[in-house]
Write a protein that holds these residues in place. Structure first.
Motif, short mmCIF file in Angstrom:
data_model
loop_
_atom_site.label_atom_id
_atom_site.label_comp_id
_atom_site.label_asym_id
_atom_site.label_seq_id
_atom_site.Cartn_x
_atom_site.Cartn_y
_atom_site.Cartn_z
N LEU A 32 22.11 20.16 -7.98
CA LEU A 32 22.46 19.50 -6.73
C LEU A 32 21.26 19.40 -5.80
CD1 LEU A 32 24.99 18.26 -5.41
CD2 LEU A 32 25.38 20.45 -4.27
N ARG A 115 33.90 15.29 -15.22
CA ARG A 115 33.28 15.88 -14.02
C ARG A 115 33.96 15.36 -12.76
NH1 ARG A 115 28.21 18.30 -14.54
NH2 ARG A 115 27.54 17.65 -12.47
N ILE A 119 34.77 18.47 -10.69
CA ILE A 119 33.80 18.77 -9.63
C ILE A 119 33.99 17.92 -8.37
CG2 ILE A 119 31.33 18.79 -9.06
CD1 ILE A 119 30.82 19.38 -12.02
N TRP A 120 34.14 16.61 -8.56
CA TRP A 120 34.07 15.74 -7.40
C TRP A 120 35.41 15.56 -6.69
CZ3 TRP A 120 29.37 16.21 -6.52
CH2 TRP A 120 28.41 16.12 -7.52
N ILE A 121 36.52 15.72 -7.39
CA ILE A 121 37.84 15.65 -6.73
C ILE A 121 38.19 17.05 -6.20
CG2 ILE A 121 40.31 15.29 -7.09
CD1 ILE A 121 39.68 13.14 -9.08
N PHE A 122 38.64 17.14 -4.97
CA PHE A 122 39.02 18.41 -4.33
C PHE A 122 37.85 19.40 -4.29
CE2 PHE A 122 43.10 16.89 -6.25
CZ PHE A 122 43.69 16.49 -5.06
N LEU A 123 36.64 18.84 -4.17
CA LEU A 123 35.42 19.67 -3.95
C LEU A 123 35.23 20.76 -5.01
CD1 LEU A 123 35.65 20.06 -0.06
CD2 LEU A 123 34.33 18.39 -1.37
N GLY A 124 35.53 20.45 -6.25
CA GLY A 124 35.29 21.37 -7.35
C GLY A 124 36.32 22.44 -7.55
N SER A 125 37.40 22.41 -6.77
CA SER A 125 38.40 23.48 -6.87
C SER A 125 39.12 23.47 -8.22
CB SER A 125 39.41 23.37 -5.73
OG SER A 125 40.07 22.11 -5.75
#
Length: 241
Positions: A32, A115, A119-125
């Motif tokens: 990142l 991914r 990772i990208w949906i719901f901030l990786g939760s």
């Protein structure tokens, strides 16, 4: 700590450490950081293009073209570097199949596509929870692709297994070493190394007597030479079966 048991062609089980959640997060953060550096470079390039082109659509198109490497970063890095990104290289981790074999490009494709969910949906939760509640620390993409992320920090050396390098013209002395199993040979080698490292010649002699009783052999070799010869003979026969 989760471990992945990998069985080699000679039935030697090697335990690879499956990386923790923290190690996976650190590897992601390293990648990142590279993204942010690249975005800054793209921003500088965009400013230069705004000065060179009066057409905003042309500038926008070139900017999106420059962003493509970030979009496909995980996919092409895993394919080019055998299951590793820069972050994974820094953390000394790698993506492999659950059975320990190298992952294929199609597996990396599945990982890359999912991914979005991990990772990208719901901030990786979603990916984080999947890793935490998985025995093999797998995110959703790993489950779909049949992969795990292992540590390569502590490589298993040949001295840690029953395997040894044997010359092609090697002539075995004890033909009945084939009575031993891989487990027996590994135990003999481990005990032998421990005894030699601590100069425990009593244990070495006891080991020699035990091996002699199992193999029904009698030899004038010293204890160290005898155990060395037994291990070499065993490797000769198993590697030429």
């Amino acid at each position: 700590m989760a471990n992945l048991e990998i069985n080699t062609t000679q039935n030697v089980n090697l335990d690879y450490k499956i990386v923790s959640v923290g190690e996976r997060i650190l590897a992601f953060l390293i990648d990142l950081f590279l993204f942010f550096v690249y975005f800054y470079i793209v921003e500088l390039a965009t400013e230069a293009m705004n000065m060179a082109f009066s057409d905003n659509w042309t500038v926008f198109g070139l900017q999106q073209l420059l962003l493509l490497p970030v979009m496909f970063y995980s996919l092409y890095m895993h394919i080019l570097f055998n299951g590793r990104t820069v972050g994974k290289m820094a953390m000394k981790t790698r993506v492999v199949k659950v059975d320990g074999s190298p992952a294929r490009w199609s597996d990396y494709m599945v990982l890359w596509m999912l991914r979005l969910v991990d990772i990208w949906i719901f901030l990786g939760s979603i990916g984080l929870l999947s890793i935490i509640f998985s025995d093999k620390r797998q995110r959703v993409g790993d489950h779909a692709a049949g992969t795990v992320v292992i540590s390569t920090k502590s490589k298993v050396k040949i001295s840690h297994t029953i395997l040894e390098e044997i010359a092609e013209d090697y002539q075995p002395k004890f033909l009945n070493v084939t009575k031993l199993s891989d487990k027996d040979a590994r135990l003999i080698k481990e005990t032998y190394f421990i005894a030699m490292k601590s100069n425990d010649f009593k244990t070495l002699n006891a080991l020699r007597k035990k091996v002699e009783s199992v193999l029904e052999t009698s030899s004038d070799l010293y204890d160290k030479q005898y155990i060395d010869t037994v291990l070499r003979d065993y490797n000769h026969f198993t590697q030429n079966m």
